[in-house]
Motif scaffolding. Structure first.
Motif, mmCIF file in Angstrom:
data_model
loop_
_atom_site.group_PDB
_atom_site.id
_atom_site.type_symbol
_atom_site.label_atom_id
_atom_site.label_comp_id
_atom_site.label_asym_id
_atom_site.label_seq_id
_atom_site.Cartn_x
_atom_site.Cartn_y
_atom_site.Cartn_z
ATOM 1 N N GLU A 83 0.834 -1.205 0.000
ATOM 2 C CA GLU A 83 0.000 0.000 0.000
ATOM 3 C C GLU A 83 0.866 1.251 0.000
ATOM 4 O O GLU A 83 0.573 2.222 -0.705
ATOM 5 C CB GLU A 83 -0.932 0.017 1.211
ATOM 6 N N GLY A 84 1.942 1.233 0.786
ATOM 7 C CA GLY A 84 2.833 2.385 0.811
ATOM 8 C C GLY A 84 3.451 2.665 -0.548
ATOM 9 O O GLY A 84 3.585 3.827 -0.957
ATOM 10 N N ILE A 85 3.821 1.608 -1.258
ATOM 11 C CA ILE A 85 4.391 1.774 -2.602
ATOM 12 C C ILE A 85 3.347 2.358 -3.551
ATOM 13 O O ILE A 85 3.631 3.294 -4.319
ATOM 14 C CB ILE A 85 4.921 0.424 -3.124
ATOM 15 N N GLN A 86 2.121 1.816 -3.515
ATOM 16 C CA GLN A 86 1.066 2.328 -4.385
ATOM 17 C C GLN A 86 0.813 3.811 -4.125
ATOM 18 O O GLN A 86 0.708 4.615 -5.059
ATOM 19 C CB GLN A 86 -0.249 1.557 -4.165
ATOM 20 N N THR A 87 0.702 4.167 -2.836
ATOM 21 C CA THR A 87 0.429 5.557 -2.483
ATOM 22 C C THR A 87 1.546 6.469 -2.975
ATOM 23 O O THR A 87 1.293 7.560 -3.512
ATOM 24 C CB THR A 87 0.280 5.697 -0.954
ATOM 25 N N SER A 88 2.775 6.044 -2.811
ATOM 26 C CA SER A 88 3.923 6.841 -3.238
ATOM 27 C C SER A 88 3.939 7.024 -4.747
ATOM 28 O O SER A 88 4.166 8.129 -5.255
ATOM 29 C CB SER A 88 5.221 6.172 -2.775
ATOM 30 N N VAL A 89 3.713 5.933 -5.475
ATOM 31 C CA VAL A 89 3.736 5.998 -6.939
ATOM 32 C C VAL A 89 2.622 6.897 -7.452
ATOM 33 O O VAL A 89 2.831 7.733 -8.341
ATOM 34 C CB VAL A 89 3.635 4.583 -7.533
ATOM 35 N N ILE A 90 1.415 6.742 -6.895
ATOM 36 C CA ILE A 90 0.291 7.596 -7.319
ATOM 37 C C ILE A 90 0.616 9.065 -7.053
ATOM 38 O O ILE A 90 0.400 9.930 -7.914
ATOM 39 C CB ILE A 90 -0.995 7.186 -6.575
ATOM 40 N N SER A 121 3.683 -1.817 -9.842
ATOM 41 C CA SER A 121 2.922 -0.622 -9.461
ATOM 42 C C SER A 121 3.141 0.502 -10.474
ATOM 43 O O SER A 121 2.201 1.195 -10.866
ATOM 44 C CB SER A 121 3.339 -0.167 -8.057
ATOM 45 N N LEU A 122 4.385 0.678 -10.898
ATOM 46 C CA LEU A 122 4.675 1.701 -11.904
ATOM 47 C C LEU A 122 3.893 1.450 -13.192
ATOM 48 O O LEU A 122 3.289 2.366 -13.762
ATOM 49 C CB LEU A 122 6.173 1.722 -12.203
ATOM 50 N N LYS A 123 3.899 0.190 -13.655
ATOM 51 C CA LYS A 123 3.188 -0.140 -14.893
ATOM 52 C C LYS A 123 1.692 0.127 -14.756
ATOM 53 O O LYS A 123 1.057 0.705 -15.648
ATOM 54 C CB LYS A 123 3.426 -1.607 -15.254
ATOM 55 N N HIS A 124 1.129 -0.301 -13.628
ATOM 56 C CA HIS A 124 -0.320 -0.185 -13.430
ATOM 57 C C HIS A 124 -0.767 1.272 -13.391
ATOM 58 O O HIS A 124 -1.659 1.678 -14.145
ATOM 59 C CB HIS A 124 -0.696 -0.896 -12.132
ATOM 60 N N TRP A 125 -0.152 2.061 -12.528
ATOM 61 C CA TRP A 125 -0.622 3.438 -12.349
ATOM 62 C C TRP A 125 -0.174 4.349 -13.481
ATOM 63 O O TRP A 125 -0.842 5.348 -13.783
ATOM 64 C CB TRP A 125 -0.156 3.968 -10.995
ATOM 65 N N ASN A 126 0.921 4.033 -14.142
ATOM 66 C CA ASN A 126 1.338 4.805 -15.318
ATOM 67 C C ASN A 126 0.281 4.741 -16.403
ATOM 68 O O ASN A 126 -0.024 5.741 -17.067
ATOM 69 C CB ASN A 126 2.668 4.257 -15.838
ATOM 70 N N THR A 127 -0.314 3.555 -16.567
ATOM 71 C CA THR A 127 -1.385 3.383 -17.555
ATOM 72 C C THR A 127 -2.690 3.977 -17.055
ATOM 73 O O THR A 127 -3.370 4.719 -17.779
ATOM 74 C CB THR A 127 -1.576 1.886 -17.870
#
Length: 747
Positions: A83-90, A121-127
């Motif tokens: 979750e921390g990684i997702q939040t940071s990437v977003i 995470s990068l791939k998912h949120w980048n798209t």
């Protein structure tokens, strides 16, 4: 010593997979229970019970700041590192998009050895956020450190850089100071995310003194429960909540806080901050434990090679490979002895290797054989000693089963008579041993298994009569060439290794004859195996596969010759004769002529002598499918949908064994059986037959099992016993049970 010094567990296992997860510290478990039963208030409530909960939460946050040297910035409690990684990437991507940096010219960088949570995470949120930037890995050096020159070359176009403090597989500790200097010198406005999951308690982290923007942490990697973590966000770094709602965590992460998990973190942080009598060891002590564990490993595997080492690592991780071993061999051996380690690669029927070691440029055998042994910073001297004793105790087992070359007394080495089947990926190799004459024959060896064969032949003092290939394409088989140096007599041989002066090879009660069977290759023979003058098996190479027919579009292939060879074979074998191939793509191990006809409709017209044009088109279509699937496949195989068997839950086992006259088949390999006897795990007394998967076909060949006999198959995890059941089902066995989860759920 005080209670927090001890882990909340009582196990008969030696657990050395702490990089995956850890047991819960006793003081942390007590804090969880206290919070769940007594101090259970909602931190958002305004009454006294809620206020006490809020105070406890903020006390934990304060301890986290002290521990990380983070007097500034935000500490946000999360469900874990992901979750921390997702939040940071977003947060970073939204800021990047707002700055107008979207598009393929913008780079999102991550270390090539990062945990998959980061690049995925990068791939998912980048798209999803339509940033559409280019995602690129930063190369690493052979020691696992980031290639700073490569990073410097990529930075001018970079908007986000993701690195890690310590690697979960190798324990490699990145030089965060050097990375920071490069980033801030070349691209000072790039956002920087550092995965700190494996760092806490193992290396110093003074986050406020750095320009790290985001640092996620996970509780269960450091003696906390699963489902709790926290995220550090540098003051001034862009932040966008992933979860909104009631405004908890100052509006930064909504949802009622996991107060029991936070209470566990408080207990852990308290121990970490102690200057004496802490549950956590000082770094020199951890290095000492590592040295002791490494010495124990070397008593078992003298040829052990470290894949990462000082001064580039944290002390709690040992990543090693052993020449001649796949990771699964060692994993199964250790697990049978109650020692829990993990593989550096995914354990499956297909050898995939470790992407981390591949990125470091290490040899393929090291990647495919990598084992990770990881202990926690709260390990005690007693636990280390017990682990070393348990590991060292495996040296005798390894020598006994010829897993490494040794000068041990051959009387201590079992040399059972019969056929052994070895597999590497989809390749099949065979070893035929006559215990009485002390002779052996090897058929279709593959190079990754060559050292294992050398160990067996030399360790048991066997006379190697022949090393046979069933077919060749354009080059010689390097494994066969190597192994032929061990032949008892230097006799003239043909290209496939058959002694020119012999029409039949005899090993005690076994006789081996050959027939020419070209078609898949123009240099091809099949070998017919008789036992006491009765035909039992045929080794046919890729002429016929378990569930398919060999292709004819490779070098030396000839469809007419293939048809003639199949017809010849069908006239020489019985319908129930076991047929062994050099490849097995569907994990079937063996077939018979009647089974092959039933599974492959194309085979019947070929055997009937149908005109070539009637089946050549179908055969070519099969070959085309194979070429599209893999350049290494030698025949088409389709998995049968009729392989289902009866599954037994561990809880059902006592009733089943009491009600049924079952013979329990232990299909683990001999070294696993020696390391941990199955009878020690069974809930009731039962008749157990040790029948390794590599010897299953030999048991069928020698009629050691009856097709009507009720059988319960057991292995370590339930996977190999499932394969064994499928093999037996195809050979006519009807009363089969498989223990779901295997020994793992009985221990």
């Amino acid at each position: 010593m005080s209670a927090p010094m001890h882990l909340c567990r009582s196990l008969n296992e030696v657990y050395l997979d702490n990089n995956a997860t850890t047991p819960v510290l006793a003081s942390a478990a007590a804090a969880v229970l206290q919070t769940m039963q007594q101090d259970f208030g909602n931190p958002s409530s305004s009454h006294s019970t809620g206020i006490k909960a809020k105070v406890a939460l903020e006390q934990t946050r304060t301890l986290a700041r002290q521990l990380l040297g983070a007097d500034q910035g935000e500490i946000i409690f999360t469900s874990g590192a992901t979750e921390g990684i997702q939040t940071s990437v977003i947060s970073a991507l939204e800021a990047i998009r707002a700055r107008g940096l979207a598009g393929p010219k913008t780079l999102l960088l991550y270390g090539a050895t990062e945990h998959k949570a980061v690049p995925e995470s990068l791939k998912h949120w980048n798209t999803l956020l339509q940033v559409n930037a280019t995602i690129q890995a930063i190369p690493v050096l052979s020691n696992g450190l980031l290639d700073l020159d490569a990073l410097a070359a990529l930075l001018p176009q970079a908007a986000l850089v993701c690195t890690m403090a310590a690697n979960n597989e190798t324990g490699v500790r990145q030089d965060l100071t050097a990375i920071e200097q490069v980033i801030r010198r070349i691209k000072p406005d790039a956002y920087w995310l550092v995965d700190c999951v494996q760092a806490l308690g193992k290396m110093s982290l003074q986050l406020a003194a750095t320009s790290i923007d985001y640092a996620p942490f996970s509780g269960h990697k450091l003696y906390g429960p699963k489902g709790i973590g926290f995220l550090y966000v540098r003051a001034g770094a862009p932040y966008r909540p992933l979860i909104t709602g009631g405004g908890q965590e100052g509006g930064l992460r909504s949802g009622t806080e996991n107060l029991p998990g936070i209470a566990a973190l408080k207990a852990i942080f308290t121990e970490l901050l102690k200057t004496e009598q802490s549950a956590f060891c000082a770094e020199p002590t951890l290095w000492q434990y590592r040295s002791q564990l490494l010495s124990a490993l070397k008593t078992v595997f003298p040829g052990l090679v470290l894949n990462s080492d000082a001064p580039y690592i944290i002390p709690t991780t040992l990543n090693f490979s052993v020449p001649g071993f796949f990771a699964k061999d060692i994993l199964d051996l250790f697990d049978a002895a109650g020692i829990r380690v993990s593989s550096g690669s995914a354990c499956s029927s297909k050898v995939t290797g470790s992407f981390v070691l591949d990125a470091m440029g290490l040899e393929r055998w090291r990647s495919e054989g990598a084992i990770r042994l990881s202990f926690g910073p709260a390990m005690t001297a007693q636990e280390c000693q017990e682990a070393c004793e348990r590991i060292s105790g495996l040296a005798k087992v390894v020598r006994q089963h010829c897993l490494v070359l040794t000068d041990a007394d051959p009387l201590n080495i079992p040399s059972d008579d019969g056929l052994y089947q070895f597999k590497y990926d989809a390749c099949c190799s065979y070893l035929l041993i006559c215990a009485q004459s002390r002779q052996a024959i090897i058929i279709d060896p593959v190079l990754p298994l060559a050292e294992r064969f050398v160990n067996i032949i030399q360790g048991q003092g066997l006379a190697l009569v022949a090393v046979l290939d069933t077919h060749l394409h354009d080059t010689a088989n390097h494994a066969a060439t190597l192994l032929r140096q061990l032949l008892a007599q230097n006799t003239a041989q043909d290209a496939l290794g058959w002694p020119l002066a012999e029409t039949q090879l005899t090993l005690g009660a076994y006789q081996l004859t050959r027939i020419a069977t070209p078609g898949h290759s123009n240099q091809a023979s099949s070998y017919l195996l008789s036992y006491r003058q009765t035909l039992k098996a045929a080794f046919v190479g890729d002429l016929l596969l378990p569930g398919g027919i060999g292709r004819t579009d490779m070098q030396g292939g000839d469809a007419v010759a293939l048809q003639q060879s199949l017809q010849k074979l069908s006239q020489l074998v019985y319908p129930e004769t076991l047929i062994f191939s050099s490849h097995d793509y569907a994990q079937r191990f063996v077939t018979t002529l009647q089974q092959a006809i039933a599974e492959t409709p194309l085979l019947e017209p070929i055997l009937a002598g149908s005109d070539l044009t009637e089946w050549q088109q179908s055969l070519n279509a099969q070959a085309l499918l194979l070429q599209q699937a893999s350049s290494h496949l030698c025949g088409l195989v389709e998995v049968s949908s009729q392989d289902a068997i009866a599954l037994v839950q561990p809880s059902e086992l006592p009733h089943l064994l009491n009600e049924q006259p079952l013979l329990v088949l232990d299909v683990r390999e001999p070294y696993e059986q020696s390391a941990g006897a199955l009878a020690n795990y069974l809930p009731v007394k039962a008749e157990v037959l040790q029948l390794p998967l590599s010897r299953l076909c030999d048991a069928v060949l020698h009629d050691k099992l009856q097709v009507t006999q009720p059988l319960l198959l057991v292995c370590r995890s339930g996977n190999r016993s499932l394969l064994a059941a499928r093999v037996l089902r195809r050979l006519g066995f009807t009363q089969l049970w498989n223990l779901q989860g295997g020994v793992a759920l009985l221990s």
